[in-house]
Design an enzyme around this catalytic site. Structure first.
Site, short mmCIF file in Angstrom:
data_model
loop_
_atom_site.label_atom_id
_atom_site.label_comp_id
_atom_site.label_asym_id
_atom_site.label_seq_id
_atom_site.Cartn_x
_atom_site.Cartn_y
_atom_site.Cartn_z
N LEU A 82 0.86 -1.18 0.00
CA LEU A 82 0.00 0.00 0.00
C LEU A 82 0.90 1.23 0.00
O LEU A 82 1.94 1.23 0.67
CB LEU A 82 -0.89 0.03 1.25
CG LEU A 82 -2.15 -0.84 1.26
CD1 LEU A 82 -2.79 -0.80 2.64
CD2 LEU A 82 -3.14 -0.36 0.22
N ASP A 83 0.51 2.27 -0.71
CA ASP A 83 1.26 3.52 -0.70
C ASP A 83 1.34 4.06 0.73
O ASP A 83 0.42 3.83 1.53
CB ASP A 83 0.59 4.57 -1.59
CG ASP A 83 0.69 4.23 -3.07
OD1 ASP A 83 1.53 3.39 -3.43
OD2 ASP A 83 -0.08 4.82 -3.85
N PRO A 84 2.40 4.83 1.05
CA PRO A 84 2.45 5.46 2.39
C PRO A 84 1.22 6.30 2.71
O PRO A 84 0.81 6.36 3.88
CB PRO A 84 3.71 6.33 2.30
CG PRO A 84 4.59 5.60 1.33
CD PRO A 84 3.65 5.04 0.29
N LEU A 85 0.61 6.94 1.69
CA LEU A 85 -0.57 7.76 1.94
C LEU A 85 -1.86 6.96 2.01
O LEU A 85 -2.93 7.53 2.22
CB LEU A 85 -0.70 8.84 0.86
CG LEU A 85 0.34 9.97 0.90
CD1 LEU A 85 0.04 11.00 -0.17
CD2 LEU A 85 0.39 10.62 2.27
N ALA A 86 -1.77 5.64 1.84
CA ALA A 86 -2.95 4.78 1.94
C ALA A 86 -2.97 4.08 3.29
O ALA A 86 -1.94 3.82 3.90
CB ALA A 86 -2.94 3.74 0.82
#
Length: 315
Positions: A49-53
């Site tokens: 998962l992306d860091p912002l997710a």
């Protein structure tokens, strides 16, 4: 003089931790933190998962790592907030604003675009992704200010809902998608179809395969637990193959199967089989059945089975 650092004594740990990944942490950072808390010898995840997710991130330990690939291919469900009228260099809030356009969108527009993006679609992967071209990740090209040609990919949006957020230019997107689907790209493409552009300001994975956010534990809560409570949060490795056809073998056949030998029986053909031994009942690994033959796939080792049984027997 500084006191010597205490070395963490690693141990065999087998199972799946359903983590609710926090905002701002990479998937690997979350994995390493959980691995350290469990003192586990071996760990891996089932897709990043992306860091912002935020949201569902199954972490695999020990024997479970052998089956993590299965969830890379699983359908996933996401909830996202996209801001209309603003495009960024990355398609999300991390990037620089590259374009602003007026927003004039009504409910009919949202319904039209929702229908257009439901079902099989083609996506061009974003430059800010880990896909590789000529042995180099696309995001590395992007950091150098380069854009390279990417072939469109066929993906499936199994279900999609798009709703307006009252009092703002934001829309809420909920999508269940096939493997390989980029939600950032979906948000950008929806924005283009609405004539104003868009970028994601929030992204959460609420389900992957048969795992749901309601089953997850936060990293903060996991850290606050004692060791026995942490171990109790682990699901067995077999939870990764819950959708497989089940076959149970007697002791003699189980032993031969674990040595890699095919077994014959009255089973129907099946591409995905979870195999168990009955004395004691234990997960042995995966297989497929063709013409009555049970053909081994990924198998647990005898020591992994023994360690799993000992863990299950411990109160």
């Amino acid at each position: 003089m500084n006191a010597p650092r205490t070395r963490v004594q690693r141990r065999p740990v087998h199972g799946v931790l359903l983590l609710d990944k926090p905002l701002g942490l990479s998937s690997n950072q979350a994995l390493q933190k959980a691995k350290w808390l469990l003192r586990a010898e071996k760990a891996g995840h089932t897709g990043t998962l992306d860091p912002l997710a935020t949201g569902v991130l199954p972490l695999c330990f020990g024997a479970a790592t052998k089956f993590s690939q299965l969830h890379l291919d699983a359908d996933k469900t996401y909830e996202a907030i996209a801001r209309l009228g603003v495009k960024t260099s990355t398609g999300d809030a991390e990037g620089e604003v590259i374009e602003r356009r007026p927003v004039a969108v009504n409910a009919g527009d949202l319904a039209r675009v929702q229908a257009r993006f439901t079902g099989p679609i083609r996506q061009v992967p974003p430059m800010h992704s880990a896909l590789k071209k000529d042995g180099k990740a696309l995001y590395e090209y992007a950091r150098e200010g380069l854009e390279v040609e990417r072939a469109p990919r066929d993906v499936v949006i199994h279900s999609l809902s798009i709703t307006a957020q009252p009092g703002s230019d934001d829309i809420r997107i909920r999508a269940t998608v096939s493997k390989g689907t980029y939600i950032r790209t979906l948000g950008e493409d929806i924005g283009e179809a609405l004539g104003c552009g868009a970028h994601l300001v929030a992204l959460r994975r609420v389900a992957t395969g048969g795992f749901h956010e309601s089953q997850c534990v936060t990293l903060a809560a996991f850290e606050a637990m004692d060791e026995s409570e942490r171990l109790a949060r682990l699901l067995p490795a077999e939870s990764l193959v819950a959708d497989h056809t089940r076959v149970t073998l007697g002791a003699e056949d189980a032993g031969r199967f674990l040595s890699g030998l095919r077994r014959r029986g009255g089973w129907g053909d099946s591409p995905a089989v979870a195999v168990f031994g009955d004395t004691p009942r234990t997960f042995l690994g995966t297989a497929h059945v063709k013409a009555g033959e049970l053909i081994p796939g990924r198998l647990l080792s005898p020591i992994e089975i023994q360690q799993t049984l000992l863990t299950e027997a411990t109160p």
